[in-house]
Design a protein around this motif. Sequence first.
Motif, PDB file in Angstrom:
ATOM      1  N   ALA A 313      39.282  45.227  37.214  1.00  0.00           N
ATOM      2  CA  ALA A 313      38.195  45.548  36.279  1.00  0.00           C
ATOM      3  C   ALA A 313      37.529  46.871  36.678  1.00  0.00           C
ATOM      4  CB  ALA A 313      37.169  44.414  36.252  1.00  0.00           C
ATOM      5  N   LEU A 314      37.390  47.088  37.992  1.00  0.00           N
ATOM      6  CA  LEU A 314      36.765  48.335  38.454  1.00  0.00           C
ATOM      7  C   LEU A 314      37.685  49.524  38.207  1.00  0.00           C
ATOM      8  CD1 LEU A 314      35.214  47.006  41.787  1.00  0.00           C
ATOM      9  CD2 LEU A 314      34.021  47.472  39.630  1.00  0.00           C
ATOM     10  N   ARG A 315      38.969  49.329  38.480  1.00  0.00           N
ATOM     11  CA  ARG A 315      39.926  50.429  38.231  1.00  0.00           C
ATOM     12  C   ARG A 315      39.923  50.795  36.745  1.00  0.00           C
ATOM     13  NH1 ARG A 315      41.529  54.251  37.298  1.00  0.00           N
ATOM     14  NH2 ARG A 315      43.493  55.325  37.713  1.00  0.00           N
ATOM     15  N   LEU A 316      39.834  49.771  35.903  1.00  0.00           N
ATOM     16  CA  LEU A 316      39.825  50.014  34.450  1.00  0.00           C
ATOM     17  C   LEU A 316      38.514  50.668  34.023  1.00  0.00           C
ATOM     18  CD1 LEU A 316      41.658  46.746  33.491  1.00  0.00           C
ATOM     19  CD2 LEU A 316      42.417  49.058  32.862  1.00  0.00           C
ATOM     20  N   THR A 317      37.410  50.275  34.663  1.00  0.00           N
ATOM     21  CA  THR A 317      36.125  50.932  34.377  1.00  0.00           C
ATOM     22  C   THR A 317      36.240  52.426  34.681  1.00  0.00           C
ATOM     23  OG1 THR A 317      34.936  48.902  34.947  1.00  0.00           O
ATOM     24  CG2 THR A 317      33.635  50.928  34.957  1.00  0.00           C
ATOM     25  N   LEU A 318      36.868  52.726  35.824  1.00  0.00           N
ATOM     26  CA  LEU A 318      37.040  54.136  36.195  1.00  0.00           C
ATOM     27  C   LEU A 318      37.903  54.884  35.172  1.00  0.00           C
ATOM     28  CD1 LEU A 318      37.560  53.779  40.070  1.00  0.00           C
ATOM     29  CD2 LEU A 318      35.592  54.777  38.888  1.00  0.00           C
ATOM     30  N   ALA A 319      38.809  54.147  34.517  1.00  0.00           N
ATOM     31  CA  ALA A 319      39.688  54.775  33.513  1.00  0.00           C
ATOM     32  C   ALA A 319      39.060  54.745  32.120  1.00  0.00           C
ATOM     33  CB  ALA A 319      41.044  54.076  33.506  1.00  0.00           C
ATOM     34  N   GLY A 320      37.806  54.291  32.026  1.00  0.00           N
ATOM     35  CA  GLY A 320      37.106  54.317  30.736  1.00  0.00           C
ATOM     36  C   GLY A 320      37.367  53.114  29.853  1.00  0.00           C
ATOM     37  N   PHE A 321      37.939  52.036  30.440  1.00  0.00           N
ATOM     38  CA  PHE A 321      38.203  50.825  29.654  1.00  0.00           C
ATOM     39  C   PHE A 321      37.161  49.741  29.935  1.00  0.00           C
ATOM     40  CE2 PHE A 321      42.271  52.868  29.383  1.00  0.00           C
ATOM     41  CZ  PHE A 321      42.776  52.461  28.147  1.00  0.00           C
ATOM     42  N   ASN A 322      37.045  48.816  28.994  1.00  0.00           N
ATOM     43  CA  ASN A 322      36.234  47.617  29.197  1.00  0.00           C
ATOM     44  C   ASN A 322      37.159  46.415  29.306  1.00  0.00           C
ATOM     45  OD1 ASN A 322      33.981  49.143  27.051  1.00  0.00           O
ATOM     46  ND2 ASN A 322      33.359  48.435  29.063  1.00  0.00           N
ATOM     47  N   VAL A 323      36.620  45.338  29.882  1.00  0.00           N
ATOM     48  CA  VAL A 323      37.400  44.094  29.941  1.00  0.00           C
ATOM     49  C   VAL A 323      36.539  42.938  29.440  1.00  0.00           C
ATOM     50  CG1 VAL A 323      38.713  44.916  31.940  1.00  0.00           C
ATOM     51  CG2 VAL A 323      36.753  43.428  32.303  1.00  0.00           C
ATOM     52  N   ALA A 324      37.197  41.868  29.014  1.00  0.00           N
ATOM     53  CA  ALA A 324      36.507  40.617  28.666  1.00  0.00           C
ATOM     54  C   ALA A 324      37.378  39.459  29.136  1.00  0.00           C
ATOM     55  CB  ALA A 324      36.274  40.526  27.156  1.00  0.00           C
ATOM     56  N   MET A 325      36.739  38.505  29.788  1.00  0.00           N
ATOM     57  CA  MET A 325      37.457  37.386  30.418  1.00  0.00           C
ATOM     58  C   MET A 325      37.561  36.227  29.443  1.00  0.00           C
ATOM     59  SD  MET A 325      38.175  36.718  33.726  1.00  0.00           S
ATOM     60  CE  MET A 325      37.702  35.902  35.211  1.00  0.00           C
ATOM     61  N   HIS A 326      38.674  35.497  29.493  1.00  0.00           N
ATOM     62  CA  HIS A 326      38.857  34.323  28.622  1.00  0.00           C
ATOM     63  C   HIS A 326      39.309  33.130  29.459  1.00  0.00           C
ATOM     64  CE1 HIS A 326      38.304  36.185  24.711  1.00  0.00           C
ATOM     65  NE2 HIS A 326      38.795  37.274  25.264  1.00  0.00           N
ATOM     66  N   ALA A 327      38.353  32.307  29.868  1.00  0.00           N
ATOM     67  CA  ALA A 327      38.703  31.199  30.756  1.00  0.00           C
ATOM     68  C   ALA A 327      39.299  30.013  30.001  1.00  0.00           C
ATOM     69  CB  ALA A 327      37.474  30.745  31.542  1.00  0.00           C
ATOM     70  N   GLY A 328      38.987  29.884  28.722  1.00  0.00           N
ATOM     71  CA  GLY A 328      39.468  28.714  27.960  1.00  0.00           C
ATOM     72  C   GLY A 328      40.964  28.537  28.095  1.00  0.00           C
ATOM     73  N   ILE A 329      41.670  29.626  27.987  1.00  0.00           N
ATOM     74  CA  ILE A 329      43.135  29.580  27.987  1.00  0.00           C
ATOM     75  C   ILE A 329      43.688  29.173  29.364  1.00  0.00           C
ATOM     76  CG2 ILE A 329      43.445  32.027  28.542  1.00  0.00           C
ATOM     77  CD1 ILE A 329      45.539  32.142  26.294  1.00  0.00           C
ATOM     78  N   THR A 330      42.888  29.389  30.414  1.00  0.00           N
ATOM     79  CA  THR A 330      43.355  28.958  31.738  1.00  0.00           C
ATOM     80  C   THR A 330      42.905  27.533  32.058  1.00  0.00           C
ATOM     81  OG1 THR A 330      41.418  29.944  32.812  1.00  0.00           O
ATOM     82  CG2 THR A 330      43.390  31.278  32.730  1.00  0.00           C
ATOM     83  N   GLU A 331      41.862  27.065  31.377  1.00  0.00           N
ATOM     84  CA  GLU A 331      41.310  25.740  31.698  1.00  0.00           C
ATOM     85  C   GLU A 331      41.865  24.613  30.823  1.00  0.00           C
ATOM     86  OE1 GLU A 331      39.293  24.691  34.223  1.00  0.00           O
ATOM     87  OE2 GLU A 331      39.672  26.697  34.979  1.00  0.00           O
ATOM     88  N   VAL A 332      42.125  24.914  29.548  1.00  0.00           N
ATOM     89  CA  VAL A 332      42.571  23.838  28.642  1.00  0.00           C
ATOM     90  C   VAL A 332      44.094  23.730  28.763  1.00  0.00           C
ATOM     91  CG1 VAL A 332      42.510  22.961  26.281  1.00  0.00           C
ATOM     92  CG2 VAL A 332      40.632  24.388  27.115  1.00  0.00           C
ATOM     93  N   GLU A 333      44.554  22.517  29.068  1.00  0.00           N
ATOM     94  CA  GLU A 333      45.940  22.333  29.478  1.00  0.00           C
ATOM     95  C   GLU A 333      46.975  22.785  28.433  1.00  0.00           C
ATOM     96  OE1 GLU A 333      45.768  21.844  32.616  1.00  0.00           O
ATOM     97  OE2 GLU A 333      47.947  21.991  32.742  1.00  0.00           O
TER      98      GLU A 333
END
Length: 383
Positions: A313-333
């Motif tokens: 996320a920090l490397r991408l911030t340095l490259a001018g990008f944003n990120v958004a996390m999606h936990a649902g897809i990792t939590e719901v079986e």
Amino acid sequence: MEVTTSPANDVPPGSAFDAWRVRVLERAEFDRLGIGEQLEYFAAFALLAPTTHNTVPQRMRIDRDQRSIEFALDRRAILPQSDANGRQATISLGAAIANTVLAAEAYGLAAAMVAHPDVEPLIRPADVDDVPIVSVATVSFDALASPVRDLSWVSAMVRRKMVRAEFDERVKLDPSVASELASITQSVHAGLALHLISDAPTLLALGKFQELADSTVINRTAFARELAEWLVDNDSDQPLGMRGREFGLSDDAARRFRHGLAGIGPLLPDETAAFAKAGNIGMRSSSAVAVVAAARDDVEHRLAAGQAFEAMALRLTLAGFNVAMHAGITEVEAPNLALRGRLRTFSRPLVVFRVGKPLNIADSERPHSSRPRLADVLRESGT
Ligand SMILES: Cc1cc2nc3c(=O)[nH]c(=O)nc-3n(C[C@H](O)[C@H](O)[C@H](O)COP(=O)(O)O)c2cc1C
């Protein structure tokens, strides 16, 4: 702790946002601090790391003599509905540790993390009689001959924030940045693999899996009630939780949504559908979706996945990008299995986040989330 007087535009006034006003010291200034102050300075960056639902579960104990910081989880901040086995809290702790390690490297210290054995069963939401704090890992610091990382990484910690907006699908991720993300993941832990997806058909599939995950959870009453507890009004001065404006919601919409989730106001089926749809559109519009999959789903790999996520996320911030996390897809079986099938992997996806630049430039100026005071997450020795 030193704070700046001229906050960035996206740092709201008020003590709940003071954490973002930390000043990035010159190396010579840092060198003049005593070891205790240096470790406290690193802890200030650990506080800026992203955490699930902005629960800020990390607790830190500074040991000047051992030149170390012990990282713990406050079990009262582990969420029973969305995080029953503590996976999300542990990943969050990994992100906090990453900020410490990376800041140390930028100021000329090597940092080594050791995860404590046998803590896995303790990383659970606290019952009334449980000891609330569970110590998870210790990071020790040693002088390096010279800094191995640019100070811009520390500035990126202060600028980073989740941007849960529709991205501009025309923006592509530079292949050299993409390959750096893969090396970051590998260097954190050999048991992690990064899948970086940027082809339209797979992004479409991921969007659908995410929508399935989000609509599954939002329609579970207990999950919705818990989420409502961690949503706060836009003008709130609370140090924890997420403001609706961080999701692009107006004051009214944020309040309505919270009341609806809490069951004290109407929440129409198309409003819950819109919530799930937003994640789908978000995925489809991304320059890339990153999936960090692990050989094993245990404390060691969860911490590592959180560390890798934050470093990326920090490397991408340095490259001018944003990120958004999606936990649902990792939590719901079911969607998690679908994701594994699509990626053709037996590894467990632990972190899924999307990468891009907002379609509407104003979305990148959304305000930062709140944080408690550093003193509230530091533990005295002996506690
Ligand atoms: C492990 C983890 C899981 C998260 N899951 C979600 C999620 O499913 N949806 C979402 O919108 N944000 C998610 N977030 C983002 C947090 O809500 C966000 O980091 C927190 O509110 C603090 O905001 P900031 O990152 O902008 O400082 C997650 C963050 C972490 C570390």
